[in-house]
Motif scaffolding. Structure first.
Motif, PDB file in Angstrom:
ATOM      1  N   VAL A   1       1.221  -1.376  -0.078  1.00 53.78           N
ATOM      2  CA  VAL A   1       0.002   0.082  -0.166  1.00 53.78           C
ATOM      3  C   VAL A   1       1.158   1.956  -0.175  1.00 53.78           C
ATOM      4  CG1 VAL A   1      -1.802   1.086   1.190  1.00 53.78           C
ATOM      5  CG2 VAL A   1      -1.792  -0.887   1.477  1.00 53.78           C
ATOM      6  N   PRO A   2       0.336   2.059  -0.412  1.00 57.99           N
ATOM      7  CA  PRO A   2       1.711   3.288  -0.231  1.00 57.99           C
ATOM      8  C   PRO A   2       1.526   4.123   0.677  1.00 57.99           C
ATOM      9  CG  PRO A   2      -0.237   4.073  -2.607  1.00 57.99           C
ATOM     10  CD  PRO A   2      -0.264   2.729  -1.561  1.00 57.99           C
ATOM     11  N   SER A   3       2.911   5.041   0.701  1.00 56.55           N
ATOM     12  CA  SER A   3       3.326   4.702   2.506  1.00 56.55           C
ATOM     13  C   SER A   3       2.217   6.434   2.603  1.00 56.55           C
ATOM     14  CB  SER A   3       4.713   4.768   2.420  1.00 56.55           C
ATOM     15  OG  SER A   3       5.122   5.960   1.216  1.00 56.55           O
ATOM     16  N   GLU A   4       3.007   6.427   4.338  1.00 54.99           N
ATOM     17  CA  GLU A   4       1.899   7.733   4.324  1.00 54.99           C
ATOM     18  C   GLU A   4       2.703   8.698   4.098  1.00 54.99           C
ATOM     19  OE1 GLU A   4       2.618   7.307   8.760  1.00 54.99           O
ATOM     20  OE2 GLU A   4       2.044   6.197   9.255  1.00 54.99           O
ATOM     21  N   ALA A   5       3.713   9.024   3.414  1.00 50.56           N
ATOM     22  CA  ALA A   5       4.563  10.106   2.532  1.00 50.56           C
ATOM     23  C   ALA A   5       4.203   9.226   1.352  1.00 50.56           C
ATOM     24  CB  ALA A   5       5.953   9.713   2.970  1.00 50.56           C
ATOM     25  N   ASP A   6       4.122   9.023   0.916  1.00 54.24           N
ATOM     26  CA  ASP A   6       3.680   8.181  -0.938  1.00 54.24           C
ATOM     27  C   ASP A   6       2.268   9.047  -0.845  1.00 54.24           C
ATOM     28  OD1 ASP A   6       5.845   8.060  -1.753  1.00 54.24           O
ATOM     29  OD2 ASP A   6       5.108   5.288  -1.520  1.00 54.24           O
TER      30      ASP A   6
ATOM     31  N   ALA B   1      -2.962  16.170   5.127  1.00 53.99           N
ATOM     32  CA  ALA B   1      -1.883  16.025   6.117  1.00 53.99           C
ATOM     33  C   ALA B   1      -1.475  14.769   6.698  1.00 53.99           C
ATOM     34  CB  ALA B   1      -2.502  16.579   7.456  1.00 53.99           C
ATOM     35  N   ARG B   2      -0.175  14.265   7.401  1.00 53.26           N
ATOM     36  CA  ARG B   2       0.583  12.877   7.250  1.00 53.26           C
ATOM     37  C   ARG B   2      -0.583  12.136   8.153  1.00 53.26           C
ATOM     38  NH1 ARG B   2       5.142  11.334   6.157  1.00 53.26           N
ATOM     39  NH2 ARG B   2       5.828   8.924   6.810  1.00 53.26           N
ATOM     40  N   ILE B   3      -1.676  12.837   9.067  1.00 57.62           N
ATOM     41  CA  ILE B   3      -2.264  12.370  10.019  1.00 57.62           C
ATOM     42  C   ILE B   3      -3.449  12.170   9.379  1.00 57.62           C
ATOM     43  CG2 ILE B   3      -3.042  14.717  10.763  1.00 57.62           C
ATOM     44  CD1 ILE B   3      -2.529  11.526  13.245  1.00 57.62           C
ATOM     45  N   THR B   4      -4.036  12.293   8.689  1.00 64.34           N
ATOM     46  CA  THR B   4      -5.526  11.992   7.667  1.00 64.34           C
ATOM     47  C   THR B   4      -4.097  10.733   6.610  1.00 64.34           C
ATOM     48  OG1 THR B   4      -5.415  14.510   7.287  1.00 64.34           O
ATOM     49  CG2 THR B   4      -6.568  12.759   5.711  1.00 64.34           C
ATOM     50  N   ALA B   5      -3.698  10.936   6.154  1.00 65.87           N
ATOM     51  CA  ALA B   5      -2.638   9.183   5.393  1.00 65.87           C
ATOM     52  C   ALA B   5      -3.230   8.396   6.825  1.00 65.87           C
ATOM     53  CB  ALA B   5      -1.466   9.232   4.771  1.00 65.87           C
ATOM     54  N   ARG B   6      -2.486   8.469   8.130  1.00 62.63           N
ATOM     55  CA  ARG B   6      -1.848   7.677   8.812  1.00 62.63           C
ATOM     56  C   ARG B   6      -2.795   7.351   9.236  1.00 62.63           C
ATOM     57  NH1 ARG B   6       0.698   9.701  12.856  1.00 62.63           N
ATOM     58  NH2 ARG B   6       2.765   9.267  10.899  1.00 62.63           N
ATOM     59  N   ARG B   7      -4.238   7.812   9.372  1.00 61.32           N
ATOM     60  CA  ARG B   7      -5.346   7.539   9.846  1.00 61.32           C
ATOM     61  C   ARG B   7      -6.862   6.755   8.502  1.00 61.32           C
ATOM     62  NH1 ARG B   7      -9.979  10.892  12.916  1.00 61.32           N
ATOM     63  NH2 ARG B   7     -12.026   9.645  13.821  1.00 61.32           N
TER      64      ARG B   7
ATOM     65  N   GLN C   1      12.335  17.708   2.700  1.00 56.65           N
ATOM     66  CA  GLN C   1      12.303  18.467   1.341  1.00 56.65           C
ATOM     67  C   GLN C   1      12.456  17.584   0.208  1.00 56.65           C
ATOM     68  OE1 GLN C   1      12.090  22.235   2.928  1.00 56.65           O
ATOM     69  NE2 GLN C   1      10.334  21.821   4.489  1.00 56.65           N
ATOM     70  N   HIS C   2      14.087  17.548   0.141  1.00 52.66           N
ATOM     71  CA  HIS C   2      14.148  17.329  -1.328  1.00 52.66           C
ATOM     72  C   HIS C   2      13.851  16.627  -1.755  1.00 52.66           C
ATOM     73  CE1 HIS C   2      17.430  17.470  -4.804  1.00 52.66           C
ATOM     74  NE2 HIS C   2      18.009  16.121  -4.424  1.00 52.66           N
ATOM     75  N   TYR C   3      14.142  15.240  -0.642  1.00 50.95           N
ATOM     76  CA  TYR C   3      14.272  13.804  -1.654  1.00 50.95           C
ATOM     77  C   TYR C   3      12.750  13.575  -1.413  1.00 50.95           C
ATOM     78  CZ  TYR C   3      19.305  13.168  -1.868  1.00 50.95           C
ATOM     79  OH  TYR C   3      20.217  13.556  -2.129  1.00 50.95           O
ATOM     80  N   GLU C   4      11.708  13.883  -0.835  1.00 49.98           N
ATOM     81  CA  GLU C   4       9.891  14.528  -1.198  1.00 49.98           C
ATOM     82  C   GLU C   4      10.545  12.764   0.199  1.00 49.98           C
ATOM     83  OE1 GLU C   4       8.820  13.949  -4.813  1.00 49.98           O
ATOM     84  OE2 GLU C   4       8.927  16.052  -4.750  1.00 49.98           O
ATOM     85  N   VAL C   5      10.648  13.045   1.108  1.00 49.52           N
ATOM     86  CA  VAL C   5      10.272  11.528   2.197  1.00 49.52           C
ATOM     87  C   VAL C   5      10.808  12.329   3.294  1.00 49.52           C
ATOM     88  CG1 VAL C   5      12.071   9.684   0.711  1.00 49.52           C
ATOM     89  CG2 VAL C   5      13.285  11.600   2.524  1.00 49.52           C
ATOM     90  N   ALA C   6      10.376  11.568   4.662  1.00 48.85           N
ATOM     91  CA  ALA C   6      10.286  11.655   5.874  1.00 48.85           C
ATOM     92  C   ALA C   6      11.284  12.173   6.732  1.00 48.85           C
ATOM     93  CB  ALA C   6       9.432  10.858   6.404  1.00 48.85           C
ATOM     94  N   LYS C   7      10.905  12.664   7.587  1.00 48.72           N
ATOM     95  CA  LYS C   7      12.954  13.060   7.691  1.00 48.72           C
ATOM     96  C   LYS C   7      13.398  11.554   9.046  1.00 48.72           C
ATOM     97  CE  LYS C   7      11.623  16.542  10.197  1.00 48.72           C
ATOM     98  NZ  LYS C   7      11.692  18.120  10.955  1.00 48.72           N
ATOM     99  N   GLY C   8      12.687  11.259   9.202  1.00 47.39           N
ATOM    100  CA  GLY C   8      13.614   9.770   9.290  1.00 47.39           C
ATOM    101  C   GLY C   8      14.088   9.261   8.364  1.00 47.39           C
ATOM    102  N   THR C   9      13.585   8.824   7.041  1.00 46.68           N
ATOM    103  CA  THR C   9      14.412   7.890   5.732  1.00 46.68           C
ATOM    104  C   THR C   9      15.469   9.339   5.463  1.00 46.68           C
ATOM    105  OG1 THR C   9      11.629   7.674   5.323  1.00 46.68           O
ATOM    106  CG2 THR C   9      13.871   7.660   3.678  1.00 46.68           C
TER     107      THR C   9
END
Length: 152
Positions: free
Chosen positions: A33-38, A46-52, A118-126
């Motif tokens: 399934v597409p990730s939250e970031a995707d 918002a990320r919380i919307t994707a998570r929910r 932002q540059h790589y369009e990923v989460a900071k954890g990545t």
């Protein structure tokens, strides 16, 4: 598309859209399934919307999640789609090549985690995981509160 002004909450609209992709066969059993970031990137939510939305589908038994790996369509008995590669490794490889090429000055920190995310369009954890790989390789070092620098 999603309607932020509609009567249905955005997370529910997103869950319904993902459910439709599953029903239409676009996402087969075992598919990642597409990730939250995707989802954040694709739909501008918002990320919380994707998570929910993901949680809604998981609670409905449509998908299942393996911590640290991702969410997959269908029952856990379905064979899982093989990942093409870890995004953090791709970022680490790119940054390593730039460090080796001398793109970063020795006494100037690399871009911040936020800027790299932002540059790589990923989460900071990545980004953190990619930088950890570079530290393990001895290509960079981090000074707390100052940043990450190329190793001399």
């Amino acid at each position: 598309m999603l309607n932020p002004r509609g009567p249905v909450p955005l997370y529910r609209q997103l869950a319904n859209l993902l459910q439709k992709r599953i029903d239409d066969g676009e996402l087969q059993p075992g598919a990642l399934v597409p990730s939250e970031a995707d989802l954040v990137s694709e739909f501008g939510v918002a990320r919380i919307t994707a998570r929910r939305a993901i949680r809604e589908l998981r609670e409905a038994g449509v998908i299942y999640t393996i911590r640290g790996d991702g969410s997959y369509v269908g029952p856990e008995s379905a064979s899982r789609q093989v990942r093409s590669g870890w995004r953090f490794q791709t970022i680490a490889d790119d940054l390593a090549a730039r460090v080796r090429a001398g793109d970063f000055q020795q006494d100037v920190p690399l871009p911040s985690e936020t800027q790299l995310a932002q540059h790589y369009e990923v989460a900071k954890g990545t980004v953190r995981r990619a930088l950890s790989v570079l530290r393990d390789q001895g290509l960079v070092f981090t000074v707390s509160g100052r940043g990450t620098y190329p190793s001399p």
